[in-house]
Design an enzyme around this catalytic site. Structure first.
Site, mmCIF file in Angstrom:
data_model
loop_
_atom_site.group_PDB
_atom_site.id
_atom_site.type_symbol
_atom_site.label_atom_id
_atom_site.label_comp_id
_atom_site.label_asym_id
_atom_site.label_seq_id
_atom_site.Cartn_x
_atom_site.Cartn_y
_atom_site.Cartn_z
ATOM 1 N N GLN A 237 48.512 -24.908 5.329
ATOM 2 C CA GLN A 237 47.218 -25.365 4.813
ATOM 3 C C GLN A 237 47.151 -25.166 3.290
ATOM 4 O OE1 GLN A 237 45.030 -23.476 8.627
ATOM 5 N NE2 GLN A 237 43.577 -24.240 7.128
ATOM 6 N N ARG A 384 37.931 -22.057 11.489
ATOM 7 C CA ARG A 384 36.890 -23.019 11.121
ATOM 8 C C ARG A 384 35.661 -22.275 10.593
ATOM 9 N NH1 ARG A 384 36.659 -28.564 14.145
ATOM 10 N NH2 ARG A 384 35.629 -29.788 12.561
ATOM 11 N N CYS A 385 35.910 -21.487 9.576
ATOM 12 C CA CYS A 385 34.898 -20.545 9.119
ATOM 13 C C CYS A 385 35.253 -20.127 7.705
ATOM 14 C CB CYS A 385 34.929 -19.345 10.054
ATOM 15 S SG CYS A 385 34.285 -17.832 9.372
ATOM 16 N N GLU A 760 33.212 -26.644 8.716
ATOM 17 C CA GLU A 760 33.078 -25.490 9.589
ATOM 18 C C GLU A 760 31.645 -25.242 10.037
ATOM 19 O OE1 GLU A 760 34.744 -22.986 6.658
ATOM 20 O OE2 GLU A 760 32.848 -22.026 6.255
#
Ligand code: CDP
Length: 806
Positions: A237, A384-385, A760
């Site tokens: 990522q 996802r945060c 997110e």
């Protein structure tokens, strides 16, 4: 203007710029199976590596015998910690300032920890080799329960830290303690609690879970001995950060390292960190002189790479009897597993958990977080945060519901009473953040009107009455959640990774014919950047999005960026893209003025080019300016039309949202039905409403999974009992509820295009909505709080403990 001259609307539509539901350009290859993922890469002579992993959660490694493994046809090498010590790579630094074993060095600290790396001509031979490596273990006592890790007689997990009373984030209180992080004013907060009319206190656990992307973590490393260059294709990522980390720990000059993230099948935080597989594949390639591929399987992914959450939050709220909050006190026991490998910006050992005051005007607050070691896999990634925001949102949103229940006030009313008011922005929170913008009341009221909140409460009252009369065995819950997110890490004044400021970047190069390429420091793992980044450029400089190619993920060509996670791409790289485009526009204006023989100040921008003020027929399109940039620029100006921007954001962005879940639960079976889920998101300026909707659908599905069953669970011996998709809840379209989405728009005042992140938000806001629905359903039977995840069995158990069976 003749009939053929396009109207303004047609010109604008042709651009497919911001606000347009442009179809995802990347889907042309994805939907035809033509994506190019790491495992698609096949290099001549490529070898395959695979791990011998520990069956024990805590054990001393007495010996490793590779003799028989090396006799297996195709097996070329077995790498152990002893091998790695010869190149000083037996341990590696983590992003959180700790160190982590690459391969077991003397002991193992969690089940499935990497013990040895078998290199073979194909994956099957590597697997056969693994089965022949003989490891002698001496089991040691295991610590799984975080509440027991700091007992005086708890086993010492990290012997390498023996005698170290200070860690990367300050003093350590115990041999299994990592750090204590405190924020806020303790004395003022304690005083607020002493004075309060009403207080609540509840231990809210956010269980351990895992991002589990469709594609697992993997890489191909290829070392060219002649050039001294290392090429790494990986599921990264943040490819630039990986390049720098490899340069620092492998001592290879950074310009001789080429990191490429091809198409990546989902990240969700799982693909931010560095894993032993990457180091072992690189070392194996250096040792053998051949490319080496490492591909995790599903069980390895779930059990050994990067868990998320595992936060145990003792939450206290002080309030007046009218329901005005006066203080917040939170203590977190944070289970980090065997090594502190949390992927947070360096100075934030508990991420941005201090956003825990949420959307409410708390005059005072105090937070303390204790990080601890246990015999579980390391990680602590932002699934996802944005760095523990999900945990914080759960903490405050459950806390507000528990307070509402105690006060006998409706949860939505309690929230409306305590929201930060629009005129208070920019708002300085008691725990140190400056919220950039928000209009919470409007969003909440829109949600309440759209779903007919009052009508739903009436229905619930009727249902409860029917339940009491014995006419139904179903109970109904309304789960309200109002979250404030903090995304866009981040400003260099307080955000860095290993000392590198968390800016992001974009380089745009326009070609003579009016097409161009934009290279960006982020890396899409499915969010559709190739589509949306071109839309920003289209609106900014009037070149159709279709004529802009977006490229990410190649460290040789993209400008340095900190990558994609924590919904930072739009707040940071999105801003860099707009700023680079504006530099191009400024040069284009000079070229247009020269060609139109007017002063620059006499020009004004008009959708896709410049026109002379007061002379609307005197225009020059951006396409023509591109051509001119390569043949007739003003004297003294360099030809060409390109620009680079490195954007250091002045602040985070603060998206928010109002969600509600309507749920029925059958008390006899624990089976729940999600009757309705409505999600209103405000992410400021919307670049692509269709992609936003897709992001919200995906995030809600993950939130649904986490709240209603998804969990990494261990037994007392440290065995992972949810290590495959047979027992780790991964919802398919069959289980997933229908999502209703909505929006308001409150632009960020400091972002060049007013956009905030969104990816997110649904995970952050969704989990408390589900959990509040379950808890709201059970509340009238006398329950205050039921811990997640709320699967059928636990719902049934909750019903049983509340005495609903005869
Ligand atoms: O960092 P990440 O890409 O995961 O998250 P994001 O910045 O929230 O963006 C996710 C996707 O939503 C991207 O394709 C964005 O361009 C898009 N988006 C949008 O269209 N409008 C916004 N205001 C925010 C995001």
């Amino acid at each position: 203007m003749n009939d053929m001259t396009p109207t303004r609307e047609q010109r604008e539509a042709k651009l497919e710029g911001m606000g347009c539901k442009r179809k995802r350009v990347e889907d042309a290859r994805f939907t035809q199976g033509k994506g190019n993922y790491v495992d698609d890469l096949k290099l001549p002579g490529m070898l395959h590596g695979d791990f011998v992993r520990s069956p024990h959660a805590h054990a001393r490694v007495k010996s490793i015998n590779s003799e028989e493994a090396l006799k297996v046809p195709g097996v070329l090498a077995v790498i152990t910690a002893e091998t790695l010590k010869t190149v000083n790579l037996a341990w590696m630094p983590t992003l959180a300032g700790d160190v982590q074993m690459v391969l077991a060095d003397g002991k193992v600290l969690f089940q499935n920890q990497e013990v040895a790396f078998v290199v073979a001509t194909d994956r099957y031979a590597a697997d056969d080799g693994i089965n022949k490596v003989v490891v002698e273990y001496e089991p040691l006592p295991v610590v799984i329960d975080p509440f027991k890790a700091m007992d005086a007689d708890a086993p010492v997990l990290r012997e390498d830290l023996a005698g170290k009373t200070t860690g990367a984030h300050g003093p350590r209180k115990h041999h299994n303690h990592i750090f204590e992080w405190t924020v806020g004013d303790k004395d003022l907060t304690d005083a607020a609690f002493r004075k309060a009319d009403v207080t609540i206190k509840e231990m809210l656990s956010y269980h351990r879970t895992h991002p589990s992307p469709l594609e697992t973590c993997q890489c191909v490393c290829s070392f060219d001995k002649i050039k001294g260059e290392l090429s790494i294709w990986g599921t990264f990522q943040a490819p630039h950060v990986i390049r720098t980390v490899v340069a620092l720990i492998a001592k290879i000059p950074e310009h001789k390292i080429h990191v490429i993230s091809p198409d990546v099948g989902g990240g969700f935080g799982n693909k931010v960190g560095a894993y032993p597989g990457y180091i072992c594949a690189a070392v194996a390639s250096i040792v053998t002189g051949k490319p080496v591929k490492w591909v995790e399987d599903r069980i390895e992914n779930l059990t050994a790479t990067s868990f998320a959450r595992d936060y145990h939050m003792t939450t206290e709220i002080a309030a007046t009897k009218e329901g005005k909050v006066t203080g917040l006190r939170v203590h977190v026991l944070a289970d980090h597993g065997a090594f502190d490998a949390c992927a947070d910006p360096s100075k934030w050992p508990a991420g941005f958990f201090n956003i825990v005051t949420g959307s409410y005007d708390f005059p005072v607050a105090h937070l303390s977080v204790d990080g601890i070691y246990t015999n579980k896999a390391p990680g602590g990634v932002a699934y996802r945060c944005s760095f523990r925001v999900t945990e914080a949102a759960y903490c405050i949103e459950r806390g507000m519901d528990i307070l509402a229940q105690k006060l006998g006030i409706d949860p939505a009313e309690l929230r409306l009473k305590n929201f930060i008011r629009p005129e208070q922005f920019p708002y300085h929170s008691a725990l140190g953040w400056e919220y950039d913008s928000g209009d919470y009341h409007t969003a909440m009221k829109k949600m309440m009107e759209t779903v007919d909140y009052a009508g739903l409460r009436k229905q619930q009252a009727d249902q409860r009455a029917a339940f009491k009369r014995g006419e139904t065995r179903e109970i109904m819950g309304l789960g309200v959640s109002f979250f404030t997110e903090i995304v866009g890490a981040g400003p260099s004044k307080n955000c860095d990774i290993l000392g590198i400021a968390m800016f992001d970047s974009c380089e745009i190069r326009l070609h003579p014919t009016g097409a161009g390429i934009a290279r960006v420091g982020t890396k899409s793992t499915g969010q559709g950047h190739e589509t949306t980044w071109a839309q920003i450029i289209a609106t900014e400089i009037g070149i159709p999005a279709d004529d802009i190619m977006v490229e990410e993920g190649n460290t040789d060509t993209a400008p340095y960026g900190l990558g994609t996670y924590g919904s930072r791409s739009t707040p940071v790289a999105g801003a860099a893209i707009a700023m680079a485009a504006r530099k191009i526009k400024a040069k284009a204006q000079m070229i247009a003025a020269y060609k139109l023989e007017v002063h620059e100040g006499d020009l004004e921008w008009d959708i896709d080019g410049f026109k002379v003020k007061g002379l609307p027929e005197k225009t020059m399109s951006m396409k023509d300016i591109c051509w001119a940039a390569y043949n007739s620029v003003p004297p003294g100006m360099e030809p060409g039309l390109e620009a680079v921007s490195y954007y250091d954001p002045p602040n985070m962005t603060y998206p928010f949202g109002a969600y509600i879940c309507v749920m029925n639960i059958d008390v006899d079976t624990g089976v729940y039905k999600i009757r309705r889920f409505y999600a209103l998101d405000d992410c400021g300026t919307r670049i692509n409403p269709m992609i936003i909707e897709g992001q919200v659908h995906g995030g809600l599905t993950e939130a649904f999974a986490i709240a209603m069953g998804q969990e990494i669970r261990y037994d007392d011996e440290g065995n992972v009992v949810t290590g495959s998709f047979m027992d780790f809840f991964m919802p398919t379209a069959v289980e997933t509820p229908h999502w209703e989405t909505d929006f308001t728009v409150t632009p960020s005042p400091h972002h060049p295009i007013g956009a905030k992140g969104v990816g997110e938000s649904p995970n952050v806001g969704g989990v408390p909505a589900f959990s509040n629905a379950v808890n709201d359903a059970f509340s009238f039977l006398g329950s205050t709080h039921i811990q997640m995840p709320h699967d059928y069995w636990r719902n049934w158990r909750a019903a049983k403990s509340l005495g609903v069976f005869a």
